[in-house]
Design a protein around this motif. Structure first.
Motif, PDB file in Angstrom:
ATOM      1  N   LYS A  26       8.162 -10.177   3.050  1.00 18.80           N
ATOM      2  CA  LYS A  26       6.956 -10.749   2.426  1.00 18.80           C
ATOM      3  C   LYS A  26       7.261 -11.395   1.073  1.00 18.80           C
ATOM      4  O   LYS A  26       6.349 -11.851   0.380  1.00 18.80           O
ATOM      5  CB  LYS A  26       5.914  -9.648   2.217  1.00 18.80           C
ATOM      6  N   LYS A  80       8.160  -9.851  -1.594  1.00 16.48           N
ATOM      7  CA  LYS A  80       7.804  -8.998  -2.737  1.00 16.48           C
ATOM      8  C   LYS A  80       9.046  -8.428  -3.414  1.00 16.48           C
ATOM      9  O   LYS A  80       8.990  -7.974  -4.553  1.00 16.48           O
ATOM     10  CB  LYS A  80       6.930  -7.831  -2.270  1.00 16.48           C
ATOM     11  N   MET A 112     -11.581   3.950   4.746  1.00 15.95           N
ATOM     12  CA  MET A 112     -11.576   4.719   6.005  1.00 15.95           C
ATOM     13  C   MET A 112     -12.802   5.609   5.989  1.00 15.95           C
ATOM     14  O   MET A 112     -13.187   6.095   4.915  1.00 15.95           O
ATOM     15  CB  MET A 112     -10.390   5.684   6.042  1.00 15.95           C
ATOM     16  N   PRO A 122       3.270   4.740  -1.581  1.00 12.63           N
ATOM     17  CA  PRO A 122       3.612   3.405  -2.079  1.00 12.63           C
ATOM     18  C   PRO A 122       2.383   2.548  -2.371  1.00 12.63           C
ATOM     19  O   PRO A 122       2.465   1.594  -3.137  1.00 12.63           O
ATOM     20  CB  PRO A 122       4.433   2.796  -0.920  1.00 12.63           C
ATOM     21  N   VAL A 123       1.245   2.888  -1.768  1.00 11.40           N
ATOM     22  CA  VAL A 123       0.051   2.043  -1.894  1.00 11.40           C
ATOM     23  C   VAL A 123      -0.961   2.592  -2.899  1.00 11.40           C
ATOM     24  O   VAL A 123      -1.561   1.836  -3.668  1.00 11.40           O
ATOM     25  CB  VAL A 123      -0.652   1.920  -0.506  1.00 11.40           C
ATOM     26  N   MET A 124      -1.185   3.906  -2.907  1.00  8.86           N
ATOM     27  CA  MET A 124      -2.263   4.469  -3.726  1.00  8.86           C
ATOM     28  C   MET A 124      -1.855   4.420  -5.201  1.00  8.86           C
ATOM     29  O   MET A 124      -0.723   4.749  -5.550  1.00  8.86           O
ATOM     30  CB  MET A 124      -2.578   5.914  -3.304  1.00  8.86           C
ATOM     31  N   LEU A 176       9.984  -0.031   5.250  1.00  2.00           N
ATOM     32  CA  LEU A 176       9.102  -0.456   4.146  1.00  2.00           C
ATOM     33  C   LEU A 176       9.808  -1.484   3.267  1.00  2.00           C
ATOM     34  O   LEU A 176       9.219  -2.477   2.849  1.00  2.00           O
ATOM     35  CB  LEU A 176       8.690   0.757   3.294  1.00  2.00           C
ATOM     36  N   HIS A 217       0.285  15.156  -8.860  1.00  2.20           N
ATOM     37  CA  HIS A 217      -0.329  15.030  -7.537  1.00  2.20           C
ATOM     38  C   HIS A 217      -0.439  13.559  -7.126  1.00  2.20           C
ATOM     39  O   HIS A 217      -1.250  12.819  -7.668  1.00  2.20           O
ATOM     40  CB  HIS A 217      -1.716  15.706  -7.584  1.00  2.20           C
ATOM     41  N   PHE A 218       0.425  13.176  -6.181  1.00  7.20           N
ATOM     42  CA  PHE A 218       0.413  11.814  -5.643  1.00  7.20           C
ATOM     43  C   PHE A 218      -0.547  11.752  -4.450  1.00  7.20           C
ATOM     44  O   PHE A 218      -0.924  12.782  -3.895  1.00  7.20           O
ATOM     45  CB  PHE A 218       1.821  11.437  -5.163  1.00  7.20           C
ATOM     46  N   ILE A 266      -6.372  23.291   2.291  1.00 10.13           N
ATOM     47  CA  ILE A 266      -6.925  23.010   0.954  1.00 10.13           C
ATOM     48  C   ILE A 266      -8.326  23.624   0.847  1.00 10.13           C
ATOM     49  O   ILE A 266      -8.681  24.233  -0.172  1.00 10.13           O
ATOM     50  CB  ILE A 266      -6.979  21.490   0.673  1.00 10.13           C
ATOM     51  N   LYS A 284      10.067  -4.786   5.084  1.00 13.50           N
ATOM     52  CA  LYS A 284       8.761  -5.474   5.104  1.00 13.50           C
ATOM     53  C   LYS A 284       8.524  -6.187   3.763  1.00 13.50           C
ATOM     54  O   LYS A 284       8.105  -7.331   3.722  1.00 13.50           O
ATOM     55  CB  LYS A 284       7.659  -4.452   5.371  1.00 13.50           C
ATOM     56  N   ASP A 285       8.821  -5.482   2.667  1.00 14.41           N
ATOM     57  CA  ASP A 285       8.597  -6.091   1.351  1.00 14.41           C
ATOM     58  C   ASP A 285       9.536  -7.268   1.106  1.00 14.41           C
ATOM     59  O   ASP A 285       9.163  -8.242   0.453  1.00 14.41           O
ATOM     60  CB  ASP A 285       8.733  -5.036   0.238  1.00 14.41           C
ATOM     61  N   ASN A 331      -1.599   9.786  -0.620  1.00 17.37           N
ATOM     62  CA  ASN A 331      -1.024   9.220   0.589  1.00 17.37           C
ATOM     63  C   ASN A 331      -1.788   7.958   1.013  1.00 17.37           C
ATOM     64  O   ASN A 331      -3.012   8.020   1.101  1.00 17.37           O
ATOM     65  CB  ASN A 331      -1.137  10.299   1.678  1.00 17.37           C
ATOM     66  N   PRO A 332      -1.126   6.849   1.322  1.00 23.38           N
ATOM     67  CA  PRO A 332       0.310   6.601   1.267  1.00 23.38           C
ATOM     68  C   PRO A 332       0.772   6.310  -0.166  1.00 23.38           C
ATOM     69  O   PRO A 332       0.214   5.431  -0.821  1.00 23.38           O
ATOM     70  CB  PRO A 332       0.511   5.366   2.154  1.00 23.38           C
ATOM     71  N   PHE A 369      -5.942  11.335   8.923  1.00 20.09           N
ATOM     72  CA  PHE A 369      -4.838  10.701   8.193  1.00 20.09           C
ATOM     73  C   PHE A 369      -4.158  11.724   7.274  1.00 20.09           C
ATOM     74  O   PHE A 369      -2.929  11.805   7.207  1.00 20.09           O
ATOM     75  CB  PHE A 369      -5.430   9.530   7.398  1.00 20.09           C
ATOM     76  N   ILE A 370      -4.967  12.540   6.595  1.00 20.80           N
ATOM     77  CA  ILE A 370      -4.414  13.560   5.697  1.00 20.80           C
ATOM     78  C   ILE A 370      -3.750  14.669   6.523  1.00 20.80           C
ATOM     79  O   ILE A 370      -2.715  15.228   6.134  1.00 20.80           O
ATOM     80  CB  ILE A 370      -5.536  14.170   4.817  1.00 20.80           C
TER      81      ILE A 370
END
Ligand code: 3HC
Length: 321
Positions: free
Chosen positions: A61, A63, A263, A183-185, A54, A177-178, A280, A57-58, A180-181, A271-272
């Protein structure tokens, strides 16, 4: 060192997809040294190599600079396996993310009931509270389990919910509560337990903001805001498939193109993780006795079959290993 949130070091307990994501944003964005704990060295290695990817990649790019990526990576320390949670005894904040396999437990294996997950989680919290300093903030990334129950588990042996030490220990517990993913959400849901102090809430919020997230607050109810809304939606989509109302592709396409969801719900369930969705939903159903939360039989059978979604190579879709 970033001090805006006041945490000099943090611990992340559990190095799966979510734990790694939290370690990543904490080290890269909040610029805080992170101690990462997981009983599985294989999982740690997987997570660290994903983090390297990750960061690379950044950098490619534009970033991040090479130096920023290097600094972020260097802020991550893996706690030696033999130390386990004892390795977190000096950190200022622990984020507990041990949803599936911390300590080698498979919490949902063999259709184990969600209530057993709760017991396992609370006993882990009990040990964690005893291992760290009395002023360390204890945050949990649980998707649905009662934060109030976890705060009660943090009361040291020999103390009570009303004794000063008991109260102080429960007051430092909070839900963080984070998504997924990580880094993006952009969101973190903040959930106060009945016992959580305002100071704990403020500090947890400051940490989430330092990680680059927006914050919403939910009461401590089963599933909080996010999963109380998302899980019935996913479950309805599975029942739609079960009843033959639409094909897998048409169900997902309807939501993607008709409602602009990134999605479709079946792809999102994969994905989850179907075991996570089931677990859950069991917590929601048992916690409310409301039939709208009853998991679909198809979801239960898919988990029985070991079709857990993307992570197992098969769910509603097939994935390459
Ligand atoms: N980790 C880190 N970054 C990732 C990633 C991952 N696992 N997956 C994708 N990304 C990054 C990509 O690197 C890319 O970054 P870039 O813009 O710097 O290149 C960016 O995300 C977009 O990725 P892609 O172009 O490959 O793919 P998409 O545009 O299709 O986006 C997605 C992928 C972000 C996963 C998007 O499909 C999405 O938002 N899906 C819905 C996710 C969602 O709803 N999550 C919440 C689940 S519920 C939850 O977590 C709560 C729990 O309690 C159940």
């Amino acid at each position: 060192m970033s001090i805006a949130h006041g945490f000099r070091t943090i611990g992340v307990l559990g190095a799966g997809q979510m734990g790694l994501g939290i370690a990543y944003v904490a080290s890269l964005r909040a610029k805080v040294p992170v101690y990462l704990v997981d009983k599985s060295p294989v999982q740690i290695q997987k997570s660290l190599s994903l983090m390297d990817k990750l960061l690379a990649k950044d950098v490619s790019k534009g970033k991040l600079s090479e130096q920023e990526a290097k600094d972020a990576r260097q802020r991550i320390t893996v706690v030696p396996e033999e130390q386990g949670i004892e390795g977190l005894k000096d950190v200022d904040l622990v984020v507990e993310v041990s949803n599936l396999n911390y300590a080698g437990y498979k919490l949902t294996e063999g259709g184990q009931a969600a209530t057993e997950n709760v017991n396992l989680k609370t006993s882990l919290f009990e040990s964690l509270a005893a291992a760290v300093r009395p002023d360390t903030i204890l945050a949990t990334n649980t998707s649905s389990i009662s934060i109030t129950k976890m705060a009660a588990a943090a009361i040291p042996k020999g103390e009570t919910a009303a004794s000063p030490k008991g109260k102080a220990s429960a007051a430092r517990v909070v839900g963080l509560h984070f998504f997924n993913p990580v880094p993006v959400m952009k969101l973190v849901e903040l959930i106060p337990a009945l016992q959580t102090s305002q100071e704990t809430l403020d500090r947890a919020r400051a940490f989430a903001v330092a990680c680059g997230k927006e914050v919403t607050v939910s009461k401590d109810v089963p599933g909080f805001i996010s999963n109380a809304l998302l899980m019935p939606f996913i479950n309805e989509a599975i029942m739609c498939l079960e009843k033959g109302i639409g094909t897998r592709d048409d169900i997902d396409k309807t939501l993607k193109l008709g409602m602009n969801h990134p999605m479709g719900p079946l792809q999102l369930a994969d994905f989850i993780g179907l075991d996570t969705c089931l677990s859950i939903q069991q917590v929601l159903y048992q916690g409310t006795s409301d039939s709208k939360y009853r998991p679909s039989v198809l979801l239960e059978r898919m988990v029985d079959a070991g079709w857990l979604g993307k992570k197992s190579g098969k769910g509603f879709y097939d994935y390459e290993e």
